[in-house]
Write a protein that holds these residues in place. Structure first.
Motif, mmCIF file in Angstrom:
data_model
loop_
_atom_site.group_PDB
_atom_site.id
_atom_site.type_symbol
_atom_site.label_atom_id
_atom_site.label_comp_id
_atom_site.label_asym_id
_atom_site.label_seq_id
_atom_site.Cartn_x
_atom_site.Cartn_y
_atom_site.Cartn_z
ATOM 1 N N ALA A 69 -92.887 -42.964 -34.713
ATOM 2 C CA ALA A 69 -94.300 -43.064 -35.068
ATOM 3 C C ALA A 69 -95.234 -43.198 -33.879
ATOM 4 O O ALA A 69 -96.441 -43.153 -34.046
ATOM 5 N N HIS A 95 -91.029 -37.477 -34.957
ATOM 6 C CA HIS A 95 -91.255 -38.167 -36.236
ATOM 7 C C HIS A 95 -90.667 -37.322 -37.351
ATOM 8 O O HIS A 95 -91.032 -36.156 -37.517
ATOM 9 N N HIS A 112 -95.431 -37.317 -32.436
ATOM 10 C CA HIS A 112 -96.374 -38.315 -32.919
ATOM 11 C C HIS A 112 -96.803 -39.252 -31.787
ATOM 12 O O HIS A 112 -97.013 -40.448 -32.017
ATOM 13 N N HIS A 128 -96.232 -43.340 -43.651
ATOM 14 C CA HIS A 128 -94.868 -43.276 -43.123
ATOM 15 C C HIS A 128 -93.944 -44.172 -43.949
ATOM 16 O O HIS A 128 -94.334 -45.243 -44.409
#
Length: 510
Positions: free
Chosen positions: A102, A89, A131, A424
């Protein structure tokens, strides 16, 4: 010396990566665009230590510093050589769902994934880390936290104005580890660790214990990341017992419009600061996390935090996760030495700090901007939640119209603990705080009850217990093909044990 060579020279002392302080080599600095493969591997199975290895086609470099200029393109393959699923990530960058890393599309052990994207963000310190759902805390603690320094014209102009000497611009990832005899202990959290967060007792800075750099008199520019799993830091610099003022230049997403002079600044998990400190006339400085009240208000027994995907894979060092016996360590909020600066060289005149750093302006919102209200909760059976909702990977979560502007009102429970909340894909602006507790409120020198570290473009912000935050978010996305169609992002707590405990929600932009 051209600008690219100047920036490379200025970062020469930035990174190290090994188990002990004195044996850690200083890795090379690489252009992100030159990396053809990024290999994620376990370097020490006994201790559960991991590393990134960049393959340039002609040679490989372990634990590199990655450099990029705004507008550069990346085309690389991520290869997972771990015995667990992983992702990469790129924290803070504006990327489409397919490239964000993600956790929607984890890379299985022994497989690979191609990533292609353009760096669209302002100059700042960004970073990259795993992640994968249920494994993030263990893999980051194992050493998978890489720094990405993005530069642009504002960044170069600031270095020139400060007359930064080679070696006086440093980037550092600050983690805390449990170590014995210079050897880092494996990740083996108890149930309480998985509830409150895994805390170490010594600082590991760029892979080094007892890290120290030699710098020249004049301005030192430090871009610092809190890469701890859960420990918050109250950053300060000491010359003997006296605190030395420093100047805040930027936060997560780049330079502020103007600097702020501070003596201390909170820096919680995943937050970054860009600071300048004048070391002229000094022999040494010690960076420390000063003592503070950590505000852990959660009571009762810890729920069982074990993500279902962990049942299929062993831990990196074969240790129990969320089941070990509790162990006393250095409490969060206790004073902790971080790193030192040794000053050596001939004195010279220190140029004045520029009054203007960038063209960044305050956030402006229309009167009818809608407000979305979110609550951070604690459930004694499930753990920490957002809006009392356990996370599901396939949820729509918060549905947002592409190009919409929203205000997010985030209320933390009074029976909770501090939560560093990360979004994000989108930077946001902190508008105001309410209910901030005393010690933090004394640092709230900006309009709206904000701290200086709330200024600028942020991607991570701390919510104290019983505190309410208001954030301004612009959900505009680039028009390129990679961003077309619904795009899922994440909003979650960056206390990594809370993240693995699924304190997150999807944000679907369509």
């Amino acid at each position: 010396m051209n600008r690219r060579a100047f920036l490379a020279a200025g970062l020469a002392a930035s990174f190290g990566g090994a188990l002990t302080a004195r044996s850690a080599p200083v890795p090379e600095r690489l252009r992100l665009s030159d990396v053809r493969r990024l290999i994620v591997e376990r370097s020490d199975p006994i201790a559960g230590r991991c590393r990134y290895v960049a393959d340039l086609g002609t040679r490989q470099v372990a634990q590199p510093i990655l450099l990029a200029r705004t507008g550069e393109s990346v085309d690389a393959v991520i290869e997972n050589a771990l015995p667990q699923p992983t992702t990469v990530h790129f924290h803070g960058l504006t990327l489409p769902e397919a490239q964000d890393g993600a956790g929607f599309d984890p890379i299985a052990p022994g497989t690979r994934k191609r990533v292609r994207f353009e760096v669209k963000n302002r100059s700042a310190l960004y970073w990259f880390h795993p992640h994968p759902h249920g494994f993030t805390a263990e893999q980051v603690y194992g050493g998978l936290a890489g720094l990405l320094v993005v530069t642009d014209e504002d960044d170069a102009a600031l270095d020139a104005a400060l007359a930064i000497a080679p070696g006086n611009r440093l980037a550092a990832a600050i983690a805390d580890v449990r170590a014995q005899g210079g050897v880092i202990r494996p990740y083996a959290p108890s149930a309480q660790d998985c509830l409150h967060g895994w805390l170490g007792e010594r600082a590991l800075v760029n892979g080094r214990l007892d890290a120290s750099w030699t710098v020249a008199p004049g301005w030192v520019r430090l871009q610092l990341l809190n890469a701890c799993n859960a420990r918050g830091l109250l950053l300060g610099f000491k010359d003997g017992e006296a605190l030395v003022p420093f100047h805040l230049l930027g936060t997560d997403g780049g330079l502020l419009s103007a600097p702020r002079e501070l003596e201390r600044a909170f820096l919680h998990s995943a937050e970054r600061v860009d600071i300048a400190i004048d070391v002229a006339g000094r022999r040494s400085l010690q960076a420390v996390s000063l003592a503070f009240d950590p505000r852990h208000h959660t009571q009762g027994a810890a729920p069982r935090h074990r993500h279902p995907s962990r049942e299929r894979y062993a831990s990196l060092a074969g240790a129990a996760v969320c089941e070990s016996e509790p162990r006393e360590g250095l409490a969060e909020g206790a004073e902790l030495p971080l790193f030192s600066l040794q000053v050596d060289g001939s004195a010279k005149r220190t140029p004045p700090l520029p009054a203007r750093l960038s063209g960044l302006s305050e956030a402006s919102l229309a009167a009818d901007t809608p407000t979305r209200r979110l609550r951070l909760d604690f459930d004694e059976h499930t753990g920490f939640l957002i809006d009392q909702t356990p996370y599901r990977t396939d949820e729509t979560g918060f549905a947002v119209k592409r190009g919409a502007r929203e205000v997010w009102e985030i209320k933390n429970s009074p029976i909770s603990m501090p939560h560093p909340m990360h979004l994000h894909g989108f930077g946001f602006r902190v508008l105001r705080r309410q209910g901030t507790f005393g010690a933090a409120r004394r640092l709230a020198t900006e309009p709206g009850g904000r701290l200086a570290t709330d200024l600028g473009v942020k991607d991570t912000v701390l919510a104290w217990p019983n505190e309410t935050l208001w954030l301004a978010i612009d959900f505009a996305l680039p028009v390129e093909a990679a961003f077309r169609g619904p795009q899922r992002f994440m909003f979650h707590c960056h206390n990594l044990e809370h993240e693995d405990g699924m304190m997150m929600r999807n944000v679907t932009v369509a």
